[in-house]
Structure formats: C-alpha cells, structure tokens
Design a protein around this motif. Sequence first.
Motif, PDB file in Angstrom:
ATOM      1  N   TRP A  25      79.388  91.951 -29.101  1.00 19.38           N
ATOM      2  CA  TRP A  25      78.426  91.598 -30.135  1.00 19.38           C
ATOM      3  C   TRP A  25      78.389  90.114 -30.489  1.00 19.38           C
ATOM      4  O   TRP A  25      77.304  89.534 -30.612  1.00 19.38           O
ATOM      5  CB  TRP A  25      78.671  92.446 -31.384  1.00 19.38           C
ATOM      6  N   PRO A  26      79.528  89.438 -30.655  1.00 19.53           N
ATOM      7  CA  PRO A  26      79.460  88.006 -30.963  1.00 19.53           C
ATOM      8  C   PRO A  26      78.771  87.196 -29.863  1.00 19.53           C
ATOM      9  O   PRO A  26      78.062  86.225 -30.150  1.00 19.53           O
ATOM     10  CB  PRO A  26      80.930  87.597 -31.107  1.00 19.53           C
ATOM     11  N   PHE A  27      78.948  87.626 -28.622  1.00 21.43           N
ATOM     12  CA  PHE A  27      78.359  86.880 -27.515  1.00 21.43           C
ATOM     13  C   PHE A  27      76.869  87.176 -27.372  1.00 21.43           C
ATOM     14  O   PHE A  27      76.091  86.327 -26.931  1.00 21.43           O
ATOM     15  CB  PHE A  27      79.122  87.187 -26.224  1.00 21.43           C
ATOM     16  N   LEU A  28      76.450  88.380 -27.762  1.00 20.93           N
ATOM     17  CA  LEU A  28      75.020  88.682 -27.779  1.00 20.93           C
ATOM     18  C   LEU A  28      74.329  87.881 -28.881  1.00 20.93           C
ATOM     19  O   LEU A  28      73.208  87.394 -28.697  1.00 20.93           O
ATOM     20  CB  LEU A  28      74.792  90.178 -27.983  1.00 20.93           C
ATOM     21  N   LEU A  29      75.007  87.731 -30.024  1.00 18.75           N
ATOM     22  CA  LEU A  29      74.466  86.886 -31.094  1.00 18.75           C
ATOM     23  C   LEU A  29      74.376  85.444 -30.629  1.00 18.75           C
ATOM     24  O   LEU A  29      73.385  84.748 -30.909  1.00 18.75           O
ATOM     25  CB  LEU A  29      75.352  86.987 -32.338  1.00 18.75           C
ATOM     26  N   PHE A  30      75.394  84.984 -29.919  1.00 15.20           N
ATOM     27  CA  PHE A  30      75.380  83.629 -29.377  1.00 15.20           C
ATOM     28  C   PHE A  30      74.180  83.449 -28.449  1.00 15.20           C
ATOM     29  O   PHE A  30      73.477  82.436 -28.513  1.00 15.20           O
ATOM     30  CB  PHE A  30      76.676  83.350 -28.612  1.00 15.20           C
ATOM     31  N   ALA A  31      73.934  84.440 -27.581  1.00 12.89           N
ATOM     32  CA  ALA A  31      72.800  84.369 -26.658  1.00 12.89           C
ATOM     33  C   ALA A  31      71.479  84.312 -27.414  1.00 12.89           C
ATOM     34  O   ALA A  31      70.562  83.567 -27.035  1.00 12.89           O
ATOM     35  CB  ALA A  31      72.816  85.564 -25.707  1.00 12.89           C
ATOM     36  N   LEU A  32      71.372  85.085 -28.484  1.00 15.43           N
ATOM     37  CA  LEU A  32      70.155  85.108 -29.295  1.00 15.43           C
ATOM     38  C   LEU A  32      69.894  83.743 -29.922  1.00 15.43           C
ATOM     39  O   LEU A  32      68.788  83.192 -29.816  1.00 15.43           O
ATOM     40  CB  LEU A  32      70.289  86.171 -30.384  1.00 15.43           C
ATOM     41  N   VAL A  33      70.906  83.174 -30.549  1.00 13.19           N
ATOM     42  CA  VAL A  33      70.739  81.892 -31.245  1.00 13.19           C
ATOM     43  C   VAL A  33      70.567  80.749 -30.243  1.00 13.19           C
ATOM     44  O   VAL A  33      69.763  79.838 -30.457  1.00 13.19           O
ATOM     45  CB  VAL A  33      71.930  81.638 -32.182  1.00 13.19           C
ATOM     46  N   ALA A  34      71.318  80.799 -29.153  1.00  9.99           N
ATOM     47  CA  ALA A  34      71.165  79.773 -28.125  1.00  9.99           C
ATOM     48  C   ALA A  34      69.777  79.839 -27.499  1.00  9.99           C
ATOM     49  O   ALA A  34      69.185  78.804 -27.166  1.00  9.99           O
ATOM     50  CB  ALA A  34      72.236  79.933 -27.045  1.00  9.99           C
ATOM     51  N   GLY A  35      69.234  81.050 -27.347  1.00  7.17           N
ATOM     52  CA  GLY A  35      67.869  81.181 -26.841  1.00  7.17           C
ATOM     53  C   GLY A  35      66.867  80.542 -27.778  1.00  7.17           C
ATOM     54  O   GLY A  35      65.921  79.873 -27.341  1.00  7.17           O
ATOM     55  N   TYR A  36      67.085  80.741 -29.086  1.00 11.12           N
ATOM     56  CA  TYR A  36      66.215  80.099 -30.079  1.00 11.12           C
ATOM     57  C   TYR A  36      66.282  78.580 -29.952  1.00 11.12           C
ATOM     58  O   TYR A  36      65.251  77.902 -29.907  1.00 11.12           O
ATOM     59  CB  TYR A  36      66.625  80.514 -31.490  1.00 11.12           C
ATOM     60  N   ALA A  37      67.495  78.045 -29.913  1.00  9.77           N
ATOM     61  CA  ALA A  37      67.659  76.594 -29.836  1.00  9.77           C
ATOM     62  C   ALA A  37      67.052  76.033 -28.553  1.00  9.77           C
ATOM     63  O   ALA A  37      66.408  74.969 -28.566  1.00  9.77           O
ATOM     64  CB  ALA A  37      69.141  76.234 -29.930  1.00  9.77           C
ATOM     65  N   PHE A  38      67.241  76.747 -27.452  1.00 10.12           N
ATOM     66  CA  PHE A  38      66.675  76.305 -26.175  1.00 10.12           C
ATOM     67  C   PHE A  38      65.160  76.155 -26.264  1.00 10.12           C
ATOM     68  O   PHE A  38      64.590  75.143 -25.865  1.00 10.12           O
ATOM     69  CB  PHE A  38      67.038  77.311 -25.081  1.00 10.12           C
ATOM     70  N   ALA A  39      64.485  77.173 -26.818  1.00 10.37           N
ATOM     71  CA  ALA A  39      63.023  77.141 -26.895  1.00 10.37           C
ATOM     72  C   ALA A  39      62.535  76.118 -27.901  1.00 10.37           C
ATOM     73  O   ALA A  39      61.554  75.406 -27.647  1.00 10.37           O
ATOM     74  CB  ALA A  39      62.496  78.532 -27.262  1.00 10.37           C
ATOM     75  N   ALA A  40      63.215  76.034 -29.057  1.00 14.89           N
ATOM     76  CA  ALA A  40      62.797  75.078 -30.080  1.00 14.89           C
ATOM     77  C   ALA A  40      62.879  73.652 -29.567  1.00 14.89           C
ATOM     78  O   ALA A  40      62.024  72.811 -29.878  1.00 14.89           O
ATOM     79  CB  ALA A  40      63.656  75.245 -31.337  1.00 14.89           C
ATOM     80  N   ILE A  41      63.894  73.376 -28.748  1.00 18.72           N
ATOM     81  CA  ILE A  41      64.057  72.027 -28.203  1.00 18.72           C
ATOM     82  C   ILE A  41      63.116  71.791 -27.033  1.00 18.72           C
ATOM     83  O   ILE A  41      62.272  70.882 -27.051  1.00 18.72           O
ATOM     84  CB  ILE A  41      65.514  71.801 -27.761  1.00 18.72           C
TER      85      ILE A  41
END
Length: 203
Positions: A25-41
């Motif tokens: 679960w912590p790593f799936l959350l990391f993937a979710l937030v990192a995906g957000y940051a990737f697209a926003a940037i």
Amino acid sequence: APDAQGARRAPLAALRELAAIAALWPFLLFALVAGYAFAAINGYVYLWLVDGLGGSYALVGAASLVLTLSEVPILLRSRDLLERHGVARALWLTSAAYAARLGIYCVMTTRTRWLILVSEPLHALTFSLTNVALGAHLKRVVDEERGGRGAAAAGAAASGVLFACASLGRAAGFLIGGELYTRDCARAIWVGTLEVAVPVLVA
C-alpha cells in the motif's frame, strides 16, 4: 459456463489477495503521487518556459535532449543502484530530486530560464529510477508473500495495479495542472506540488 465464471473471478481474487498485502500500500500511494507530480511537471513546464518566461523553442529542444540523455545511465545502472542502496533509499532520492527540480522552477525567471538545463537531468531520478525501484519492490514483495506459488500471475496483477495507480495520478496531474495553467497560475503548479505532493513522497 463454470470455466467462464472462474475466469471472470480470477482477476477479482488476485486483487483481493493483493489488497491483503499491507507492504504494497505505501508503494502504491507513492506511485499515485509520483504519477501526479510527473504529469503536473512534464505536461506544462515547457509551455510555461515559452509562454511565461519567453524561452525559445531551441531552449525547449535542448532541455528535452538533456532530459532524454539523462535517462540512459540510470536505466543501464539501475539494478546496480538498487542492489547497492536498496529500494527505500532509491525512492528517498527520487523524492529529493522532485523537491530540487520543483525548487528550481519556483525561482526561475525570464533572466534565469536557462536553469531548465540544470533541472531536467533530475528527470532520470524522478521518472526512470522511480519506475525501476517500484517494479523491483513489487516483484520482491509478491514473491515473498506467495512463496513462489502463483507468483508470476500475482506479479502481473500487481504490476497492473501499480500502473493503474500511476495513471490515475497522472490524470489528476494533467487535470489540476491544466486548470491552474489556464488561470495563468503556472507557478502555483510548482509550488503546490512541492508543498503538498513531495512531503507525501518523503513520508
């Protein structure tokens, strides 16, 4: 009919088994937030570079080239990096790279837009290393939990869930970033991601 029902239930059963693995679960959350940051940037930084800072398309091309070339050594050496430093330290490094990259964007002006050439090599850590580290951790956790029993199928299901989390994060990043960009608040994308998303990654 029974075989068809079994085939339909198999993915759901695999998802239930994955949901029971707390370590994922912590790593799936990391993937979710990192995906957000990737697209926003990556969705808006070059538009901002040209429209907001008056950068040239030549500068965009140079930044894109630097970004792409930076991925090569990480992809070639990723296994050695993970074996030497471990997944947790690699993801911490990813978080630090996001903070540094966004910090550079926050201080860029029309006079310092060339800093884009300094920030873009960090993409190798914020994207390439992230994907490799998450994938490696996913495989290890599933192998340990399943003890080799059906690990291949469970690993495939886990990879699908990981990809889905990252994709959902990217969709949110594009939507929120797009809304801010159309309101002429591009800098709010960098500040907001730095202040909200990066602390989640570090945690």
